[in-house]
Enzyme design. Structure first.
Site, short mmCIF file in Angstrom:
data_model
loop_
_atom_site.label_atom_id
_atom_site.label_comp_id
_atom_site.label_asym_id
_atom_site.label_seq_id
_atom_site.Cartn_x
_atom_site.Cartn_y
_atom_site.Cartn_z
N HIS A 1 33.07 48.83 48.27
CA HIS A 1 33.63 47.47 48.31
C HIS A 1 34.55 47.32 47.10
O HIS A 1 34.09 47.17 45.98
CB HIS A 1 32.45 46.49 48.26
CG HIS A 1 32.81 45.05 48.24
ND1 HIS A 1 32.76 44.25 49.36
CD2 HIS A 1 33.22 44.23 47.22
CE1 HIS A 1 33.11 43.01 49.04
NE2 HIS A 1 33.39 42.98 47.74
N ARG B 1 34.64 35.81 54.53
CA ARG B 1 33.62 35.45 53.51
C ARG B 1 34.16 35.72 52.10
O ARG B 1 34.53 34.81 51.38
CB ARG B 1 32.32 36.23 53.77
CG ARG B 1 31.11 35.69 53.02
CD ARG B 1 31.01 36.16 51.60
NE ARG B 1 30.99 37.62 51.47
CZ ARG B 1 31.06 38.24 50.30
NH1 ARG B 1 31.18 37.56 49.17
NH2 ARG B 1 31.08 39.56 50.23
N ASP B 2 34.29 36.98 51.73
CA ASP B 2 34.68 37.28 50.35
C ASP B 2 36.11 36.84 50.08
O ASP B 2 36.46 36.48 48.95
CB ASP B 2 34.52 38.79 50.08
CG ASP B 2 34.31 39.11 48.61
OD1 ASP B 2 34.17 38.17 47.81
OD2 ASP B 2 34.30 40.30 48.25
N CYS C 1 35.47 37.06 43.31
CA CYS C 1 34.10 36.54 43.22
C CYS C 1 34.13 35.33 42.31
O CYS C 1 34.54 35.43 41.16
CB CYS C 1 33.15 37.61 42.66
SG CYS C 1 31.50 36.94 42.36
N ASN D 1 40.00 41.24 47.20
CA ASN D 1 39.54 42.50 47.78
C ASN D 1 40.74 43.38 48.10
O ASN D 1 41.85 42.88 48.28
CB ASN D 1 38.84 42.22 49.11
CG ASN D 1 37.53 41.50 48.95
OD1 ASN D 1 37.49 40.27 49.00
ND2 ASN D 1 36.48 42.24 48.76
N HIS E 1 37.78 45.82 44.82
CA HIS E 1 38.69 44.72 44.49
C HIS E 1 39.87 45.34 43.73
O HIS E 1 39.72 46.33 43.02
CB HIS E 1 37.98 43.67 43.63
CG HIS E 1 37.01 42.82 44.41
ND1 HIS E 1 37.30 41.54 44.80
CD2 HIS E 1 35.78 43.09 44.90
CE1 HIS E 1 36.27 41.04 45.48
NE2 HIS E 1 35.33 41.96 45.55
#
Ligand code: HMG
Ligand code: MG
Length: 301
Positions: A205, A13-14, A238, A247, A207
């Site tokens: 989370h 996903r990310d 993002c 990430n 990055h």
């Protein structure tokens, strides 16, 4: 404090959502199945956002339907609102991630809503998810720095975080969306969030924009964080946060935790093979560091 670390693999996903190259449904399923074989037990498989906003995530319903469900394995999908939730239900998804930001400007850019409007929309969405017996996780973005507003007031983070947890989220993922934080901010922020919510309720989370993600993970671990999001290969970013790098790579995190003697149920070789597949066969430019080291050791064996 136990030494067991749990990963939420967000690469499908990310990771994929911010890559120019779009993987088709079969390729996304292949990636997710390889991650399952590597031992991933919580995997974000895509999102039910508007395909005009994030075309890379189009077809998440087909991805969800194409996956085999197994005991102990949780496939998560990101939902921004009720419409996204309805799509998740129709695709047979049982675990949803709701998300919003700690600043007005980023929330507007990412969700086209004010913070108050997002809280209302997510309240409705979470209520419906609970009625469907779904599990919920919640993301709060830009908690260590915003591309539009700069420094972020951590009191606001804790306040919105509490509201998201009160909606029934099993945990809150603190998003350093643009990789703005350093060890001092991460240590303080994690300490405050852990004090308020407890270790079972807080995930981190990261990055890796400044190359500080592993240093940040280390201090967070020392503070007591045991839930970490990572993306295989260090893909992503993002799309609505200018300057966001990928990430933190799952294999880099796993290597760090292996060095620390923490326990984590992931198979390093298999995980690196997924990253290698993304790089060599699918042509992605990856941000992770450990893959090269692993490959060099494979070649010398
Ligand atoms: P909007 O334009 O305000 O939507 O977008 P709207 O409510 O005005 O509706 C407009 C149209 O969109 C309508 O269709 C709706 O039905 C449709 P029309 O009547 O015009 O035909 N619509 C939808 N279609 C499909 N799926 C939906 C949906 N909702 C409405 N769920 C919206 C609002 C939330 C949809 C939009 O802003 C959006 O999709 N945003 C998502 C952005 C995104 O995915 N960003 C990346 C993920 S967040 C992230 O990466 C951060 C994270 O990793 C943590 C971190 O790093 O911090 C999680
Ligand atoms: Mg992210």
């Amino acid at each position: 404090m136990n030494d067991e670390v749990r990963f939420i693999e967000v690469g499908p996903r990310d990771g994929l959502q911010n890559e120019e190259q779009i993987l088709d449904v079969a390729e996304r399923i292949e990636m997710i199945e390889s991650l399952v074989e590597a031992g991933a037990r919580d995997i974000e498989i895509g999102s039910f956002v508007h395909p005009r906003w994030v075309p890379q995530m189009k077809g998440t319903d087909e991805v969800a339907r194409g996956l085999e469900h197994q005991e102990g394995l949780r496939y998560w999908a990101l939902v921004p609102n009720l419409k996204g939730l309805e799509r998740a239900v129709a695709a047979g998804v049982d675990h949803v991630a709701i998300f919003m930001s700690a600043t007005e400007a980023h929330n507007q850019s990412n969700l086209n809503r004010s913070i108050t409007e997002s809280l209302q929309a997510l309240e409705e969405t979470a209520r419906q998810a609970r009625a469907e017996s779904m599990t919920i996780r919640a993301y709060l973005s830009v908690v260590f720095g915003c591309p539009f507003e700069g420094e972020v007031d951590f009191d606001v983070v804790l306040d919105i975080g509490e509201k998201l947890l009160d909606m029934g989220a099993e945990h809150l993922s603190l998003g350093d969306t643009i990789g703005a934080g350093g060890p001092r901010e991460i240590r303080n922020g994690c300490r405050r969030a852990l004090d308020k919510f407890g270790a079972k309720k807080v995930a981190l989370h990261l990055h890796d924009t400044q190359g500080l993600a592993l240093a940040n993970a280390l201090v967070a671990y020392e503070e007591g964080i045991r839930l970490f999001d990572g993306a295989v290969g260090g893909m992503g970013g993002c799309p609505y946060a200018p300057g966001a790098a990928g990430n933190v790579a799952s294999e880099d995190l796993l290597n760090l935790f292996e060095h620390l003697g923490a326990s984590c149920d992931l198979d390093m070789d298999r995980l690196c093979r997924v990253a290698q597949w993304l790089q060599e066969e699918k042509g992605f430019c990856l941000g992770g560091r450990y893959l090269d080291y692993w490959r060099a050791n494979q070649e010398s064996d």
